[in-house]
Design an enzyme around this catalytic site. Structure first.
Site, PDB file in Angstrom:
ATOM      1  N   TYR A  33       0.900  -1.163  -0.308  1.00  0.00           N
ATOM      2  CA  TYR A  33      -0.131   0.255  -0.089  1.00  0.00           C
ATOM      3  C   TYR A  33       0.876   1.550  -0.079  1.00  0.00           C
ATOM      4  O   TYR A  33       2.094   0.998   0.048  1.00  0.00           O
ATOM      5  CB  TYR A  33      -1.140   0.160   1.333  1.00  0.00           C
ATOM      6  CG  TYR A  33      -0.170   0.082   2.036  1.00  0.00           C
ATOM      7  CD1 TYR A  33       0.567  -0.502   2.957  1.00  0.00           C
ATOM      8  CD2 TYR A  33      -0.629   2.010   3.191  1.00  0.00           C
ATOM      9  CE1 TYR A  33       0.808  -0.288   4.358  1.00  0.00           C
ATOM     10  CE2 TYR A  33       0.391   1.836   4.352  1.00  0.00           C
ATOM     11  CZ  TYR A  33       0.731   1.002   4.699  1.00  0.00           C
ATOM     12  OH  TYR A  33       1.491   1.024   6.414  1.00  0.00           O
ATOM     13  N   LYS A 146       6.442  -2.155   2.300  1.00  0.00           N
ATOM     14  CA  LYS A 146       5.028  -1.295   2.286  1.00  0.00           C
ATOM     15  C   LYS A 146       4.471  -2.270   2.334  1.00  0.00           C
ATOM     16  O   LYS A 146       3.373  -2.204   1.394  1.00  0.00           O
ATOM     17  CB  LYS A 146       4.896   0.315   2.154  1.00  0.00           C
ATOM     18  CG  LYS A 146       4.454   1.005   3.112  1.00  0.00           C
ATOM     19  CD  LYS A 146       4.042   2.119   2.615  1.00  0.00           C
ATOM     20  CE  LYS A 146       3.456   3.421   3.027  1.00  0.00           C
ATOM     21  NZ  LYS A 146       3.341   3.136   4.326  1.00  0.00           N
ATOM     22  N   GLU A 178      12.509   2.575  14.263  1.00  0.00           N
ATOM     23  CA  GLU A 178      11.410   3.115  13.548  1.00  0.00           C
ATOM     24  C   GLU A 178      10.388   3.140  15.022  1.00  0.00           C
ATOM     25  O   GLU A 178      10.750   2.898  15.995  1.00  0.00           O
ATOM     26  CB  GLU A 178      10.844   3.057  12.321  1.00  0.00           C
ATOM     27  CG  GLU A 178      10.400   1.708  11.827  1.00  0.00           C
ATOM     28  CD  GLU A 178      10.107   1.504  10.887  1.00  0.00           C
ATOM     29  OE1 GLU A 178       9.622   2.794   9.685  1.00  0.00           O
ATOM     30  OE2 GLU A 178       9.295   0.236  10.153  1.00  0.00           O
TER      31      GLU A 178
END
Ligand code: PMP
Length: 282
Positions: A33, A146, A178
């Site tokens: 996505y 992703k 992250e």
């Protein structure tokens, strides 16, 4: 206005957008996505988003169903049909529908493509602060893709919420990777540090913009490992994403970062980011 969804070439009201139970995205989270912020009907950093989409698809061995020109036309149409303005545009491509549920990939299946819109909150003035909690990065080893397989990210984000925080900042051993849906930056002695881009982080489009703006402003940026200890002792910590932009982290668990206020480097870059956006999306 009723939301218009793009589904495999058709524009349909959201309640009529239906996919098969044999879609591999539904069965296996076998898809990718993108989330693209659209300001004043202009998609922000569109080419970079399309490049990242291509990279995610290639890594999963899914053939890109559209050329860049086709994507740009589809995106323009979806924005127009949803009334334009400020939008968070969601693109979702799965490997498509198999004839039976089977882990083995059926090379014949055509991708399922969905685009839809969500409201985008652009009231980023004043800058919005966050608090974060440190959590072990339980995700797989391909966080640069992703992928729609977001179970790790979801569990981490919700655990952070339960602990009363806006984000989970993740680490593998003692090294920061992250956030659950953001990239991480820190400042020490007016120099900026962010984890290097590798398979443990998603190469954020906002991360790249921040690095460019910082370097353009004459600030030094180091892309290198950040230890938990250095993060907690930083002068500033921020998280970044397309929807959160630059959000200063004023507290990590019980540790107040510096004096708990928005740092000077975050203020400068937030301002630069706002004018950069305005320039591009005039
Ligand atoms: N890391 C993860 C895990 C994310 O989900 C996101 C948001 N998509 C980011 C970083 C930030 O990426 P971007 O700046 O492109 O929104």
């Amino acid at each position: 206005m009723s939301q218009i969804v793009y589904l495999n070439g058709d524009l349909v009201a959201r309640e009529h957008a239906k996919i098969s139970v044999l879609d591999r995205g539904f069965l296996f989270a076998d898809g990718v996505y993108e989330v693209i912020p659209v300001y004043n009907s202009v998609p922000f950093r569109l080419q970079e988003h399309l490049d990242r989409l291509q990279s995610s698809l290639s890594q999963l061995g899914i053939a890109n169903p559209h050329s860049n020109i086709e994507w740009k036309n589809i995106i323009r149409t979806v924005i127009e049909r949803n009334g334009g303005g400020n939008i968070s545009l969601y693109m979702h491509i799965t490997r498509g529908v198999s004839s039976i549920r089977d882990h083995l990939i059926d090379d014949e299946s055509a991708c399922t493509v969905v685009l839809m819109c969500n409201p985008l909150n652009v009231s980023q003035q004043p800058i919005k602060c966050s608090t974060a909690t440190l959590m072990s990065d339980i995700r797989w080893q391909h966080c640069d893709i992703k992928s729609v397989a977001l179970l790790g990210n979801i569990l981490l984000r919700n655990e952070a919420e339960q602990r009363g925080h806006d984000e989970a900042i993740l680490h593998r051993d003692e090294t920061i990777t992250e956030g659950s849906s953001t990239n991480v930056f820190m400042v020490k002695h007016r120099e900026i540090y962010t984890p290097r881009q590798n398979n443990f982080i998603l190469g954020g489009i906002t991360r790249d913009v921040i690095i460019e703006l910082a370097e353009h402003t004459g600030l030094k940026v180091h892309q290198q490992d950040i230890s938990i200890k250095n993060l907690l002792n930083a002068d500033e910590v921020w998280i970044s994403s397309s929807t959160r932009e630059i959000s200063p982290v004023t507290r990590i668990d019980d540790k107040i970062i510096a004096n708990g206020e928005i740092g000077p480097v975050a203020k400068v870059l937030h301002k630069e980011f706002q004018s950069f956006k305005k320039q591009l999306c005039r």
